[in-house]
Design a protein around this motif. Structure first.
Motif, short mmCIF file in Angstrom:
data_model
loop_
_atom_site.label_atom_id
_atom_site.label_comp_id
_atom_site.label_asym_id
_atom_site.label_seq_id
_atom_site.Cartn_x
_atom_site.Cartn_y
_atom_site.Cartn_z
N GLY A 77 0.79 -1.22 0.00
CA GLY A 77 0.00 0.00 0.00
C GLY A 77 0.82 1.28 0.00
N ALA A 78 0.26 2.32 -0.61
CA ALA A 78 0.90 3.63 -0.64
C ALA A 78 0.35 4.52 0.47
CB ALA A 78 0.67 4.29 -2.00
N LEU A 79 -0.51 3.97 1.33
CA LEU A 79 -1.11 4.75 2.41
C LEU A 79 -1.06 3.93 3.68
CD1 LEU A 79 -4.31 5.82 0.43
CD2 LEU A 79 -2.39 7.32 0.97
N ASP A 80 -1.04 4.60 4.82
CA ASP A 80 -0.96 3.90 6.10
C ASP A 80 -2.20 4.25 6.93
OD1 ASP A 80 -0.20 3.09 8.77
OD2 ASP A 80 1.86 3.02 8.02
N PRO A 81 -2.94 3.23 7.41
CA PRO A 81 -4.19 3.52 8.13
C PRO A 81 -3.98 4.18 9.48
CG PRO A 81 -4.05 1.18 7.51
CD PRO A 81 -2.71 1.79 7.24
N ALA A 82 -2.77 4.04 10.06
CA ALA A 82 -2.54 4.58 11.41
C ALA A 82 -1.92 5.97 11.34
CB ALA A 82 -1.62 3.65 12.19
N GLY A 83 -2.20 6.77 12.34
CA GLY A 83 -1.51 8.07 12.42
C GLY A 83 -2.42 9.24 12.13
N ASP A 84 -1.86 10.42 12.35
CA ASP A 84 -2.60 11.64 12.10
C ASP A 84 -1.84 12.48 11.08
OD1 ASP A 84 -5.13 12.25 13.40
OD2 ASP A 84 -4.04 11.71 15.25
N PRO A 85 -2.56 13.02 10.11
CA PRO A 85 -1.87 13.80 9.09
C PRO A 85 -1.52 15.20 9.58
CG PRO A 85 -4.20 13.55 8.53
CD PRO A 85 -4.00 12.89 9.86
N ASP A 97 2.40 12.87 6.65
CA ASP A 97 2.32 11.42 6.56
C ASP A 97 1.16 11.00 5.68
OD1 ASP A 97 4.50 11.04 8.16
OD2 ASP A 97 3.36 10.63 9.99
N ALA A 98 1.39 10.00 4.82
CA ALA A 98 0.35 9.56 3.90
C ALA A 98 -0.63 8.64 4.62
CB ALA A 98 0.96 8.89 2.67
N VAL A 99 -1.44 9.25 5.47
CA VAL A 99 -2.45 8.52 6.24
C VAL A 99 -3.65 8.25 5.34
CG1 VAL A 99 -4.06 8.67 8.17
CG2 VAL A 99 -1.70 9.48 8.44
N GLY A 100 -4.18 7.05 5.40
CA GLY A 100 -5.33 6.71 4.59
C GLY A 100 -5.48 5.20 4.49
N SER A 101 -6.29 4.76 3.57
CA SER A 101 -6.53 3.33 3.43
C SER A 101 -6.41 2.94 1.96
CB SER A 101 -7.94 3.01 3.96
OG SER A 101 -8.11 1.61 4.04
N HIS A 102 -5.50 2.03 1.68
CA HIS A 102 -5.26 1.57 0.31
C HIS A 102 -5.72 0.11 0.24
CE1 HIS A 102 -2.23 1.48 -3.30
NE2 HIS A 102 -3.40 0.98 -3.61
N TRP B 13 0.79 18.09 -5.02
CA TRP B 13 1.17 17.05 -4.06
C TRP B 13 1.48 15.74 -4.78
CZ3 TRP B 13 1.49 17.86 1.26
CH2 TRP B 13 0.97 19.07 1.73
N VAL B 14 2.44 15.00 -4.22
CA VAL B 14 2.69 13.63 -4.69
C VAL B 14 2.79 12.71 -3.48
CG1 VAL B 14 4.02 14.36 -6.73
CG2 VAL B 14 5.22 13.80 -4.61
N ILE B 15 2.61 11.42 -3.71
CA ILE B 15 2.83 10.44 -2.63
C ILE B 15 4.20 9.81 -2.85
CG2 ILE B 15 2.01 8.35 -1.49
CD1 ILE B 15 -0.76 8.90 -2.54
N ILE B 16 5.08 9.92 -1.86
CA ILE B 16 6.38 9.25 -1.90
C ILE B 16 6.22 7.95 -1.11
CG2 ILE B 16 8.84 9.42 -1.34
CD1 ILE B 16 8.02 11.58 -3.37
N ALA B 17 6.26 6.82 -1.81
CA ALA B 17 5.94 5.53 -1.18
C ALA B 17 6.95 4.46 -1.57
CB ALA B 17 4.52 5.09 -1.58
#
Lengths: 332, 332
Positions: A77-85, A97-102, B13-17
């Protein structure tokens, strides 16, 4: 003579240049070389992360067999479900931080490459899963938008063959969508009309770009398509949020999506493609100037230096010709 | 944890993953299958339209052998040199004839695939041809901008192997560039500083994204790169228009471009790539808030549904890691 065309919904220009279709090595296809193991098949549930949602029989258990559609976190995944942006600044630069759900939507339990070959009932369940995940994400205050899309074939960015789509829930509204919303809102404030309703009316009158119609949907090739054979599926009924889709619409949409995909598969010899669902951001209330829709992009030519350097696309198929070809495909 | 990064020059914006680089089937290469005939080779001048410009020996004749760099109209051009761009309206839609000049720069007379393998003198002549064509287009009042770019390899959109680049002179400023100019102008009006000078200063201080430097140029991996191993070549000396480049800069730039391309070829096993020259629009006078530059985009991953549906890119290589790898490539 090639021409520039402006998309009235986006204020975006493209070059329509059918002459370039005579250029050699323009159309390319690629095939998968599967190694025999299908991580998405029923029975192989342990090869994916634990499911987030599944449509499954009542006597079956999570992460076991007995499902028809299954949603799991993307293993890469390119996103992480945990954390606060929280925004971090470093001089001129900003990061968060790329917070979200992939997530990956596995569209069927058996090995099948084409969503279009699933039963209408199966496709309806896939669409229902899109809606349910979207409504779930909308309840997370950190998230603002869910992108639902499909990559079919390696040239369209897919890395696995088994029919699947992806869901990315993110904490901001993507720039393309906020541009589209701003442009539509401006049109509405200036004219009092929803631009999607107006475009639909003009397309139905002109007829040359219509691919087919059903009680709830119109499928057409947009006037300023970026991609050759691009199609748009637009609901007749106003509605800005896909999450509010009604049962009779979702049932019709399953047939519409199957048929639209069968038509590009028939016309273009099973090409790679992407589709993307464009819906309004979370918690905005109903927007009178926007209508959710699906865009299908066959990937038969490639974006190159001109496109990446300018944001302007060269489309080698006039949308009127593409629509005529697509209309003429007899599919069941 | 993957992160979103904002490009301060573009508000993009871009996602660095980097985690996604472990995904299978991510890197792809393709090879040409040339059929043996090279339409761009010296001696085959009759297989292209008549030349618009050539760097050739004094005793040679147009469209005959004896040249080192040659510019010809693109045989399958997306633009037409004749006509006037008059807007046509049809209900909500607008179109305009695609008036402009679509040209091919044949970079060398012998069969060679990589620009980087030409002599520095040869590359300098290619860059001089870019400048000369740009200055010629600037005198045509119908035209507003010239896009200069290169597609290397079929996966980057090239259809022929012999080293070549392309020039498209058009009657409007492309949206990506007008967005970039608007953002830079806003920064300048707010802070009194040129954002390109500020970014260059921050990059030179931070050092982690610098690939190499010369007396006239700095090469670095942008903080919010859209593409893995993307590089930017920025002149140290202020200057918004590439047409005003000085002889000592062009001589240095030839070495810089060769070296930058050799580094990605060495680091990524001769990948497909695009480069694009970003310069200011015609007849604006010198812009204190903009600096012309070259962007190089290796094409080792593919834009897919997420990118096409949102305008937001997922980059699987952190620019700091990419710069470190590129720095460590020993090239001559």
């Amino acid at each position: 003579m090639p021409e520039f065309r402006k998309d009235p919904l986006l204020d975006r220009w493209v070059i329509i240049a059918p002459e370039r279709s005579q250029r050699p090595i323009e159309f390319e296809h690629e095939t998968y070389r599967p190694d025999g193991f299908d991580p998405f098949a029923e029975g192989n549930e342990s090869s994916t992360p634990s499911e987030l949602l599944a449509v499954r029989s009542h006597d079956s258990s999570p992460d076991g067999p007995g499902w028809r559609v299954r949603v799991v976190p993307n293993k890469f995944g390119a996103l992480d479900p945990a954390g606060d942006p929280v925004i971090r600044n470093d001089g001129l630069y900003s990061a968060v931080d790329a917070v979200g759900s992939h997530e990956v939507v596995i569209e069927c339990p058996h090995f099948e490459v084409n969503l279009s070959r699933l039963s209408a009932k199966n496709v309806e369940e896939v669409l229902g899963v899109y809606r349910d995940r979207l409504l779930t994400h909308e309840r997370d205050p950190r998230l603002k938008y869910t992108v639902i899309f499909k990559n079919k074939g390696p040239a369209a960015g897919a890395s696995l063959a088994h029919a699947h789509s992806q869901i990315m829930a993110i904490g901001f509204v993507p720039k393309d969508l906020s541009d589209e919303l701003a442009s539509a809102r401006h049109h509405f404030e200036t004219t009092g009309q929803c631009p999607y309703a107006e475009v639909l009316a003009q397309e139905l009158t002109t007829a040359s770009r219509i691919v087919f119609e059903t009680p709830h949907f119109v499928v057409y090739c947009p006037y300023a398509s970026r991609f050759a054979y691009e199609m748009k599926i637009v609901p007749r009924r106003p509605g800005s949020h896909f999450g509010q889709i009604q049962p009779e619409q979702i049932q019709d949409l399953a047939e519409v999506l199957k048929k639209a995909l069968q038509k590009i598969e028939s016309a273009l010899s099973d090409p790679p493609y992407n589709f993307v669902l464009r819906t309004a951001p979370f918690r905005t209330g109903s927007l009178p100037y926007f209508r959710w829709h699906i865009e299908i992009y066959p990937r038969i030519a490639r974006a190159a230096g001109f496109e990446w350097g300018t944001g302007c696309f060269i489309n080698i198929a006039a949308p009127e010709d593409a629509a005529e070809t697509l209309r003429s495909q007899a599919v069941d």
